[in-house]
Motif scaffolding. Structure first.
Motif, PDB file in Angstrom:
ATOM      1  N   GLY A 285      -1.341  -7.294  17.180  1.00  0.00           N
ATOM      2  CA  GLY A 285      -2.791  -7.535  17.616  1.00  0.00           C
ATOM      3  C   GLY A 285      -3.115  -8.894  17.012  1.00  0.00           C
TER       4      GLY A 285
ATOM      5  N   ASN B   9       0.814  -1.249  -0.072  1.00  0.00           N
ATOM      6  CA  ASN B   9      -0.085  -0.063   0.143  1.00  0.00           C
ATOM      7  C   ASN B   9       0.844   1.261   0.026  1.00  0.00           C
ATOM      8  OD1 ASN B   9       0.330   1.117   2.610  1.00  0.00           O
ATOM      9  ND2 ASN B   9      -0.023  -0.891   3.143  1.00  0.00           N
TER      10      ASN B   9
ATOM     11  N   GLY C 276      -5.175  -9.123  14.493  1.00  0.00           N
ATOM     12  CA  GLY C 276      -5.087  -9.315  13.066  1.00  0.00           C
ATOM     13  C   GLY C 276      -3.937  -9.990  12.582  1.00  0.00           C
TER      14      GLY C 276
HETATM   15  N1  ATP Z   1      -0.467  -1.424   7.080  1.00  0.00           N
HETATM   16  C1  ATP Z   1       0.103  -0.694   8.085  1.00  0.00           C
HETATM   17  N2  ATP Z   1       0.455   0.302   8.220  1.00  0.00           N
HETATM   18  C2  ATP Z   1       0.849   1.001   9.326  1.00  0.00           C
HETATM   19  N3  ATP Z   1       0.836   0.419  10.754  1.00  0.00           N
HETATM   20  C3  ATP Z   1       0.394  -1.066  10.502  1.00  0.00           C
HETATM   21  C4  ATP Z   1       0.007  -1.644   9.451  1.00  0.00           C
HETATM   22  N4  ATP Z   1      -0.420  -2.757   9.661  1.00  0.00           N
HETATM   23  C5  ATP Z   1      -0.056  -2.969  11.013  1.00  0.00           C
HETATM   24  N5  ATP Z   1       0.248  -1.987  11.617  1.00  0.00           N
HETATM   25  C6  ATP Z   1       0.550  -1.732  13.031  1.00  0.00           C
HETATM   26  O1  ATP Z   1       0.770  -3.002  13.472  1.00  0.00           O
HETATM   27  C7  ATP Z   1       0.118  -3.211  14.650  1.00  0.00           C
HETATM   28  C8  ATP Z   1      -0.534  -4.440  14.729  1.00  0.00           C
HETATM   29  O2  ATP Z   1      -1.558  -4.797  13.736  1.00  0.00           O
HETATM   30  P1  ATP Z   1      -2.887  -5.922  13.857  1.00  0.00           P
HETATM   31  O3  ATP Z   1      -3.613  -5.980  12.694  1.00  0.00           O
HETATM   32  O4  ATP Z   1      -2.156  -7.213  14.377  1.00  0.00           O
HETATM   33  O5  ATP Z   1      -3.615  -5.414  15.101  1.00  0.00           O
HETATM   34  P2  ATP Z   1      -4.591  -4.140  14.797  1.00  0.00           P
HETATM   35  O6  ATP Z   1      -4.856  -3.910  13.502  1.00  0.00           O
HETATM   36  O7  ATP Z   1      -4.074  -3.001  15.615  1.00  0.00           O
HETATM   37  O8  ATP Z   1      -5.754  -4.674  15.619  1.00  0.00           O
HETATM   38  P3  ATP Z   1      -6.800  -5.993  14.941  1.00  0.00           P
HETATM   39  O9  ATP Z   1      -6.642  -6.918  16.048  1.00  0.00           O
HETATM   40  O10 ATP Z   1      -8.181  -5.324  14.887  1.00  0.00           O
HETATM   41  O11 ATP Z   1      -6.381  -6.417  13.844  1.00  0.00           O
HETATM   42  C9  ATP Z   1      -1.388  -2.201  14.546  1.00  0.00           C
HETATM   43  O12 ATP Z   1      -1.732  -1.688  15.611  1.00  0.00           O
HETATM   44  C10 ATP Z   1      -0.442  -1.030  13.744  1.00  0.00           C
HETATM   45  O13 ATP Z   1       0.115  -0.059  14.752  1.00  0.00           O
END
Ligand code: ATP
Ligand code: MG
Length: 217
Positions: free
Chosen positions: A179, A165, A181
């Motif tokens: 997290g 992206n 995700g």
């Molecule tokens: N594409 C991205 N751009 C910027 N930061 C990102 C990106 N993907 C992840 N992160 C960072 O990594 C962290 C962990 O992502 P993750 O998807 O595991 O959890 P989350 O999105 O915070 O919560 P969820 O459990 O709802 O997915 C995010 O909180 C963010 O700080």
């Protein structure tokens, strides 16, 4: 449980989870969807019969409320289970996901596919879909990206999924304690004996790359 291999056990857990989501999505769609349609139709009839009276506005208000609830329901169903995957296959489901992101998150998605993905098993298709879904979700939620490229390539050794992206960079320390995700992505990839890499791009933005070896498919 007959599986003893940790990968098989993990895959069985994902299959059970997806099955539960699928049945919830169908039930919500059929039960709530039907009731909402009935409420909306009744409110329309009341509105038609009460033009010029105070009850007209009340009935129109109910119609607007049910329209809002339909949107909400569709968004929830979309997240719960991509029914389009059952009906139309992976490529259409990805295209649907891309339309959804464009419409609701102002994230334009370019999809590039190489190889015949329809030969993949349903658990594998769901894995591809869920990984792309979370990568796009993170791109718009954390990176405020407005453009993403989804590249899926099936070669003779492996299935490669790349989602990059143009948003902001990732704080790499967040990957040590991710997290749900990214954790979910990791677990899905481990279940197929694959590899996951999440990196910042030199030009800005984030790139997620997953490789699933063919012998696990
Ligand atoms: N594409 C991205 N751009 C910027 N930061 C990102 C990106 N993907 C992840 N992160 C960072 O990594 C962290 C962990 O992502 P993750 O998807 O595991 O959890 P989350 O999105 O915070 O919560 P969820 O459990 O709802 O997915 C995010 O909180 C963010 O700080
Ligand atoms: Mg996330």
């Amino acid at each position: 449980m007959k599986e003893t291999n940790p990968h098989d056990i993990m895959q069985s857990c994902f299959d059970a989870l997806e099955e539960e989501r699928r049945s919830l999505a169908h039930e919500l769609h059929d039960e709530i969807g039907q009731s909402l349609t009935a409420i909306r139709t009744s409110a329309k009839i009341i509105a038609r019969q009460s033009e010029g009276r105070q009850s007209y506005d009340v009935a129109q208000g109910i119609v607007s409320l049910t329209d809002g609830m339909f949107d909400l329901l569709h968004n929830m169903l979309h997240r719960l289970h991509p029914t389009v995957l059952d009906k139309l296959g992976l490529i259409d489901a990805l295209s649907d996901l891309s339309d959804f992101n464009q419409k609701h998150c102002s994230l334009k998605c370019n999809i590039h596919i190489e190889g015949g993905l329809e030969s993949l098993s349903l658990p594998m298709k769901l894995t591809v879909y869920r990984i792309v879904q979370e990568a796009l979700n993170n791109a718009s939620r954390h990176g405020a990206a407005n453009c993403a490229n989804i590249h899926i390539c099936l070669d003779k050794n492996a299935l490669h999924i790349t989602v990059d992206n143009n948003g902001s960079s990732l704080d790499e320390s967040r990957l040590k304690e991710p997290g749900i995700g990214i954790l979910g992505m990791k677990q899905r990839v481990i279940a197929f004996d694959g590899k996951l890499e999440i990196n910042n791009k030199p030009s800005g933005g984030v790139i997620v790359h997953v490789e699933l070896p063919l012998n696990s498919i």
